[in-house]
Design an enzyme around this catalytic site. Structure first.
Site, short mmCIF file in Angstrom:
data_model
loop_
_atom_site.label_atom_id
_atom_site.label_comp_id
_atom_site.label_asym_id
_atom_site.label_seq_id
_atom_site.Cartn_x
_atom_site.Cartn_y
_atom_site.Cartn_z
N CYS A 119 152.15 16.12 42.68
CA CYS A 119 152.36 14.79 43.10
C CYS A 119 152.36 14.38 44.80
CB CYS A 119 153.44 14.17 42.29
SG CYS A 119 153.26 12.37 42.29
N HIS A 224 152.64 15.11 37.09
CA HIS A 224 153.62 15.95 37.10
C HIS A 224 153.76 16.89 35.91
CE1 HIS A 224 156.45 14.36 40.39
NE2 HIS A 224 155.81 13.43 40.24
N GLU A 226 155.34 19.52 35.20
CA GLU A 226 156.74 19.96 34.76
C GLU A 226 157.45 18.88 33.69
OE1 GLU A 226 157.69 16.96 38.00
OE2 GLU A 226 156.07 18.44 37.49
#
Length: 247
Positions: A119, A224, A226
């Protein structure tokens, strides 16, 4: 005294951000969302948080000891770093964080150090190598779609598809030519930096992933991953790619 060192788990540094919490007085913290640490750990890496405030000599010495690097998400990059003329769209800037992360990004590319940029980190990588940004994608990019799904949506909200270049490391890692991703940003890449190539695009044409030419593993993604691992386990492959390259 002899120290036993576990060499089977690559040491992965993750950049942090400043957060101020008001209690009886304002207290400043260096912080990082646990999802980054959990993703690196699940991929087989040993995560280490990188503090802000270190000088360039200390950053270089720290990078000597790290096997890989994650540039994490966060606020905007100062427009002065890419000659922006639209400061009215830029907010939540930390000049010291810019300095630290731009230094680390350039050093990682120069040293062929494995790097995953997420990001803001994806944008940092582009700016570090001479690229520019849309200060606000929706307001500055012709034909742009909504990208800022933060605040009113969970971080795992799948906002749109990305189309992946077939010969990219991203395609190799995910094993597919497209993926649905979350979208938690208001800025994005405008002019691609020399030495980077686009690896994925949003439906409106915004660059959603980049890779460094000739580098063992230097991948940036605008989303993102994660936050998607629980619902989209294939996204863990990005962290495994980093850890494998760092090993």
């Amino acid at each position: 005294m002899t120290t036993n060192r576990n060499t089977s788990r690559p040491l992965i540094g993750l950049t942090t951000y400043r957060k101020t919490i008001t209690q009886t007085s304002s207290v400043s913290y260096l912080a990082l969302m646990p999802s980054y640490i959990e993703a690196v750990t699940a991929a087989g890496g040993l995560p280490v948080m990188i503090p802000l405030g270190l000088d360039e000599e200390s950053l270089a010495a720290l990078l000597d000891r790290l096997d890989g690097l994650v540039l994490t998400g966060g606020g905007d990059i100062s427009g002065a770093r890419y000659r922006s003329a639209h400061a009215e769209y830029i907010f939540d800037v930390d000049e010291d964080r810019d300095r630290v992360e731009l230094t680390l990004a350039r050093e990682a590319i120069e040293r062929d150090k494995p790097l995953l940029a997420i990001c803001r980190g994806h944008q940092v990588l582009n700016v570090a190598l001479g690229g520019t940004l849309y200060e606000d994608v929706f307001k500055r990019m012709p034909g742009a779609m909504k990208h800022d799904y933060f605040g009113d949506f969970p971080r795992s909200h799948l906002a749109h598809m990305v189309t992946i270049e077939p010969d990219s490391k991203l395609a190799m890692a995910l094993g597919r030519g497209e993926a649905k991703v979350n979208s938690l940003h208001h800025q994005g890449i405008r002019d691609l930096a020399p030495g980077l190539k686009a690896a994925a695009y949003a439906p409106d044409g915004l660059i959603e992933s980049v890779e460094a030419d000739g580098h063992p593993f230097a991948v940036g993604v605008q989303w993102h991953p994660e936050n998607l691992i629980a619902d989209e386990p294939a996204m863990l492959a990005l962290f495994r790619g980093l850890v494998d390259a760092a090993g």
